[in-house]
Design a protein around this motif. Structure first.
Motif, PDB file in Angstrom:
ATOM      1  N   LEU A 215       3.450   1.611  -2.984  1.00 34.04           N
ATOM      2  CA  LEU A 215       2.059   1.834  -2.590  1.00 34.04           C
ATOM      3  C   LEU A 215       1.088   1.212  -3.593  1.00 34.04           C
ATOM      4  O   LEU A 215       0.004   0.747  -3.207  1.00 34.04           O
ATOM      5  CB  LEU A 215       1.784   3.340  -2.452  1.00 34.04           C
ATOM      6  CG  LEU A 215       2.444   4.009  -1.242  1.00 34.04           C
ATOM      7  CD1 LEU A 215       2.287   5.528  -1.316  1.00 34.04           C
ATOM      8  CD2 LEU A 215       1.861   3.473   0.059  1.00 34.04           C
ATOM      9  N   ASP A 216       1.457   1.190  -4.867  1.00 38.48           N
ATOM     10  CA  ASP A 216       0.614   0.529  -5.865  1.00 38.48           C
ATOM     11  C   ASP A 216       0.441  -0.950  -5.538  1.00 38.48           C
ATOM     12  O   ASP A 216      -0.662  -1.510  -5.666  1.00 38.48           O
ATOM     13  CB  ASP A 216       1.220   0.687  -7.259  1.00 38.48           C
ATOM     14  CG  ASP A 216       1.070   2.103  -7.806  1.00 38.48           C
ATOM     15  OD1 ASP A 216       0.218   2.856  -7.293  1.00 38.48           O
ATOM     16  OD2 ASP A 216       1.821   2.456  -8.737  1.00 38.48           O
ATOM     17  N   HIS A 217       1.509  -1.603  -5.122  1.00 38.96           N
ATOM     18  CA  HIS A 217       1.444  -3.022  -4.765  1.00 38.96           C
ATOM     19  C   HIS A 217       0.740  -3.214  -3.420  1.00 38.96           C
ATOM     20  O   HIS A 217      -0.023  -4.167  -3.247  1.00 38.96           O
ATOM     21  CB  HIS A 217       2.850  -3.621  -4.713  1.00 38.96           C
ATOM     22  CG  HIS A 217       3.504  -3.738  -6.051  1.00 38.96           C
ATOM     23  ND1 HIS A 217       3.184  -4.742  -6.940  1.00 38.96           N
ATOM     24  CD2 HIS A 217       4.449  -2.981  -6.665  1.00 38.96           C
ATOM     25  CE1 HIS A 217       3.908  -4.601  -8.050  1.00 38.96           C
ATOM     26  NE2 HIS A 217       4.685  -3.536  -7.898  1.00 38.96           N
ATOM     27  N   PHE A 218       0.991  -2.300  -2.489  1.00 38.26           N
ATOM     28  CA  PHE A 218       0.366  -2.387  -1.167  1.00 38.26           C
ATOM     29  C   PHE A 218      -1.156  -2.357  -1.274  1.00 38.26           C
ATOM     30  O   PHE A 218      -1.857  -3.016  -0.500  1.00 38.26           O
ATOM     31  CB  PHE A 218       0.867  -1.237  -0.298  1.00 38.26           C
ATOM     32  CG  PHE A 218       0.238  -1.177   1.071  1.00 38.26           C
ATOM     33  CD1 PHE A 218       0.372  -2.220   1.977  1.00 38.26           C
ATOM     34  CD2 PHE A 218      -0.488  -0.063   1.464  1.00 38.26           C
ATOM     35  CE1 PHE A 218      -0.199  -2.161   3.241  1.00 38.26           C
ATOM     36  CE2 PHE A 218      -1.072   0.015   2.723  1.00 38.26           C
ATOM     37  CZ  PHE A 218      -0.921  -1.044   3.614  1.00 38.26           C
ATOM     38  N   ALA A 219      -1.658  -1.641  -2.257  1.00 42.74           N
ATOM     39  CA  ALA A 219      -3.113  -1.511  -2.423  1.00 42.74           C
ATOM     40  C   ALA A 219      -3.773  -2.828  -2.820  1.00 42.74           C
ATOM     41  O   ALA A 219      -4.997  -2.971  -2.685  1.00 42.74           O
ATOM     42  CB  ALA A 219      -3.421  -0.441  -3.477  1.00 42.74           C
ATOM     43  N   THR A 220      -2.989  -3.793  -3.292  1.00 45.46           N
ATOM     44  CA  THR A 220      -3.562  -5.059  -3.769  1.00 45.46           C
ATOM     45  C   THR A 220      -3.416  -6.207  -2.775  1.00 45.46           C
ATOM     46  O   THR A 220      -3.862  -7.315  -3.062  1.00 45.46           O
ATOM     47  CB  THR A 220      -2.901  -5.471  -5.096  1.00 45.46           C
ATOM     48  OG1 THR A 220      -1.523  -5.828  -4.857  1.00 45.46           O
ATOM     49  CG2 THR A 220      -2.962  -4.338  -6.115  1.00 45.46           C
ATOM     50  N   ILE A 221      -2.787  -5.974  -1.635  1.00 46.47           N
ATOM     51  CA  ILE A 221      -2.533  -7.054  -0.683  1.00 46.47           C
ATOM     52  C   ILE A 221      -2.990  -6.633   0.713  1.00 46.47           C
ATOM     53  O   ILE A 221      -3.241  -5.455   0.972  1.00 46.47           O
ATOM     54  CB  ILE A 221      -1.039  -7.445  -0.622  1.00 46.47           C
ATOM     55  CG1 ILE A 221      -0.181  -6.221  -0.240  1.00 46.47           C
ATOM     56  CG2 ILE A 221      -0.580  -8.039  -1.940  1.00 46.47           C
ATOM     57  CD1 ILE A 221       1.280  -6.541  -0.063  1.00 46.47           C
ATOM     58  N   GLY A 222      -3.086  -7.601   1.599  1.00 48.78           N
ATOM     59  CA  GLY A 222      -3.352  -7.335   3.004  1.00 48.78           C
ATOM     60  C   GLY A 222      -2.149  -7.740   3.816  1.00 48.78           C
ATOM     61  O   GLY A 222      -1.932  -8.933   4.039  1.00 48.78           O
ATOM     62  N   SER A 223      -1.340  -6.768   4.258  1.00 50.44           N
ATOM     63  CA  SER A 223      -0.108  -7.084   4.972  1.00 50.44           C
ATOM     64  C   SER A 223       0.199  -5.993   5.985  1.00 50.44           C
ATOM     65  O   SER A 223       0.548  -4.867   5.608  1.00 50.44           O
ATOM     66  CB  SER A 223       1.067  -7.248   4.002  1.00 50.44           C
ATOM     67  OG  SER A 223       2.284  -7.402   4.702  1.00 50.44           O
ATOM     68  N   LYS A 224       0.094  -6.343   7.260  1.00 45.09           N
ATOM     69  CA  LYS A 224       0.460  -5.391   8.320  1.00 45.09           C
ATOM     70  C   LYS A 224       1.960  -5.136   8.312  1.00 45.09           C
ATOM     71  O   LYS A 224       2.417  -4.053   8.683  1.00 45.09           O
ATOM     72  CB  LYS A 224       0.031  -5.958   9.677  1.00 45.09           C
ATOM     73  CG  LYS A 224       0.221  -5.011  10.841  1.00 45.09           C
ATOM     74  CD  LYS A 224      -0.676  -3.793  10.739  1.00 45.09           C
ATOM     75  CE  LYS A 224      -0.714  -3.003  12.058  1.00 45.09           C
ATOM     76  NZ  LYS A 224       0.593  -2.542  12.533  1.00 45.09           N
ATOM     77  N   ARG A 225       2.745  -6.115   7.891  1.00 48.49           N
ATOM     78  CA  ARG A 225       4.196  -5.913   7.843  1.00 48.49           C
ATOM     79  C   ARG A 225       4.559  -4.809   6.870  1.00 48.49           C
ATOM     80  O   ARG A 225       5.412  -3.963   7.167  1.00 48.49           O
ATOM     81  CB  ARG A 225       4.903  -7.209   7.432  1.00 48.49           C
ATOM     82  CG  ARG A 225       4.994  -8.227   8.551  1.00 48.49           C
ATOM     83  CD  ARG A 225       6.021  -9.286   8.199  1.00 48.49           C
ATOM     84  NE  ARG A 225       5.706  -9.966   6.965  1.00 48.49           N
ATOM     85  CZ  ARG A 225       6.579 -10.269   6.013  1.00 48.49           C
ATOM     86  NH1 ARG A 225       7.843  -9.914   6.124  1.00 48.49           N
ATOM     87  NH2 ARG A 225       6.188 -10.923   4.926  1.00 48.49           N
ATOM     88  N   VAL A 226       3.943  -4.819   5.685  1.00 52.08           N
ATOM     89  CA  VAL A 226       4.226  -3.755   4.716  1.00 52.08           C
ATOM     90  C   VAL A 226       3.761  -2.413   5.264  1.00 52.08           C
ATOM     91  O   VAL A 226       4.450  -1.404   5.129  1.00 52.08           O
ATOM     92  CB  VAL A 226       3.559  -4.057   3.358  1.00 52.08           C
ATOM     93  CG1 VAL A 226       3.785  -2.899   2.388  1.00 52.08           C
ATOM     94  CG2 VAL A 226       4.113  -5.346   2.755  1.00 52.08           C
TER      95      VAL A 226
END
Length: 468
Positions: free
Chosen positions: A422-433
């Motif tokens: 979730l820490d990494h998810f907060a920095t990117i835009g990815s519907k797959r994640v």
């Protein structure tokens, strides 16, 4: 009493936009007709004037006019665009013809449509996807298609330096996708693909440069399609993948075509069309069997292992995993094409780690623990080696480890790895994640009596809800 013709305003408007006179169009049509073997086509300036006044020329003149005006203004024009009847129709979906003009037209149509679409947020377009025989049957022709002759153009000459520049831009976009996800850069890549395709339609080039340019457009298309897939624009992604595959075919690059097919297989798997995913991998393996490099063969075998595990074919999955490892030992990095640089030890370990994780989930017998331990070993090794700029992949690594922990009921480990993802998810835009997080949320449902599972689900819900 003679019938009064209606002036062809469309033709006049396109001629004005192109900045050419009646005499210039007459000479251009004659020149194109000669190149294509139509010796009887030799219009005069007066004949062009008659066309503008409403006269309809015979076949193939309308298409010749549309081709020349399109090359002048840098877009694909149909006969209907210039106010004339014609047999050519704009190709759509997997049924488009395996020839250069159809490919150029399809890329032009797709890129123009996407650039004009104000919609940036994903919408549920999965019902419009081609699946099953509707997708696979037309794509079977890829394995047998051969590059067609390239038609002479009238525009400025380009060379290999121009193609190299496009490839360098493609590498930059691919890096941006790795760092930030596909949402932010998707339309920028589509715009670049449109510009490169315009060169195919208007520039003058040698056969060698033309093939290389088709390959560059195909690679750009694979990145644009991947970003669309990552952004949740699945129908657009599929159409871009298909046109990129056609461009790779015109380039004569079957290894690149196999790469595009494996991207399509990943999309089909993500959308739970697992049989289609396996069929696409099989098509890639067969079609590229004489050109596939060791990295391509290893990549395809590792994905085959993953999809076989999903469908419960665990023994075949292990066999494919061994083939992937064997091919990997034969890789010479300097001999691999640019689009395969992503497939390294890290990617192999991550892909096979997920395959073992899925197998552990399916296995209710004594081998479950062994499969889970192998998954954790491979995924942790991938995470240790993963470059810092591969942010989205790092998020996937943590999610893969979390899901493996969940398979064997190690909830503390599952929560810790989810938190890092979730820490990494907060920095990117990815519907797959985001979709993968949602799957993990559902998989944790049976453990909601444990505080770690409750916290895991709550944090995932909060992150997905607030994601742009």
């Amino acid at each position: 009493m003679p019938r009064t013709r209606k002036p062809n305003d469309s033709l006049s408007q396109w001629m004005t936009r192109a900045g050419i006179s009646n005499a210039e169009l007459a000479r251009a049509v004659t020149r194109r007709a000669r190149v294509q073997g139509h010796r009887g086509v030799n219009p005069s300036e007066g004949r062009v004037r008659a066309w503008r006044q409403g006269e309809t020329p015979r076949h193939p003149v309308p298409q010749l006019i549309a081709d020349h005006l399109g090359s002048c203004v840098g877009i694909y024009l149909t006969c209907a665009d210039i106010g004339m009847p014609g047999t050519a129709t704009l190709p759509q979906g997997p049924d488009q013809a395996w020839e250069p003009r159809s490919t150029i037209a399809a890329v032009d149509h797709l890129t123009r449509s996407e650039l004009m679409d104000p919609q940036t947020r994903p919408r549920d377009d999965t019902p419009a996807l081609h699946t099953g025989t509707d997708l696979l049957t037309p794509l079977q022709h890829w394995a047998l298609a051969t590059p067609s002759a390239l038609t002479a153009r009238d525009g400025g000459r380009i060379g290999m330096n121009d193609v190299t520049a496009i490839r360098q831009l493609t590498d930059m976009f691919r890096d941006a996708d790795n760092r930030h996800g596909g949402t932010l850069s998707r339309k920028a890549v589509i715009a670049q693909m449109h510009d490169a395709n315009t060169l195919l339609n208007t520039a003058t080039y040698t056969e060698t440069v033309g093939r290389a340019l088709f390959g560059a457009v195909a690679d750009l298309g694979s990145v644009a399609a991947w970003m669309a897939f990552d952004s949740g624009h699945h129908h657009t992604a599929q159409n871009l993948f298909i046109t990129a595959l056609h461009a790779a075919s015109e380039a004569g690059d079957r290894a690149l075509g196999a790469h595009i097919l494996q991207c399509m297989a990943r999309q089909m798997s993500h959308l739970h069309h697992y049989s289609d995913a396996l069929d696409l991998i099989a098509l890639a393996q067969y079609g590229a069997r004489r050109q596939a490099t060791p990295a391509t063969q290893s990549m395809l075998a590792s994905l085959e292992s993953r999809f076989l595990a999903i469908t419960g074919q665990l023994h075949d999955s292990e066999r494919a995993a061994r083939h992937a490892e064997d091919h990997f030992t034969q890789i010479t990095p300097a001999d691999e094409p640019p689009h395969m640089t992503f497939f390294d030890e890290v990617e192999l370990c991550a892909t096979l780690g997920i395959a073992h994780q899925i197998a552990a989930k399916h296995d209710t017998g004594t081998h479950r623990q062994r499969r889970a331990e192998e998954s954790l070993h491979l995924l942790k090794h991938a995470l240790d080696l993963r470059p810092a700029h591969r942010v989205r992949s790092t998020a996937f690594d943590h999610l893969g480890i979390a899901r493996t922990y969940l398979v064997v009921g190690e909830l503390t480990g599952a929560y810790e790895q989810t938190h890092r993802a979730l820490d990494h998810f907060a920095t990117i835009g990815s519907k797959r994640v985001s979709d993968r997080l949602a799957e993990l949320h559902d998989e944790a449902a049976p453990y909601t009596t444990a505080p770690e599972a409750v916290a895991l689900r709550e944090e995932i819900t909060a992150a997905i809800t607030t994601a742009p």
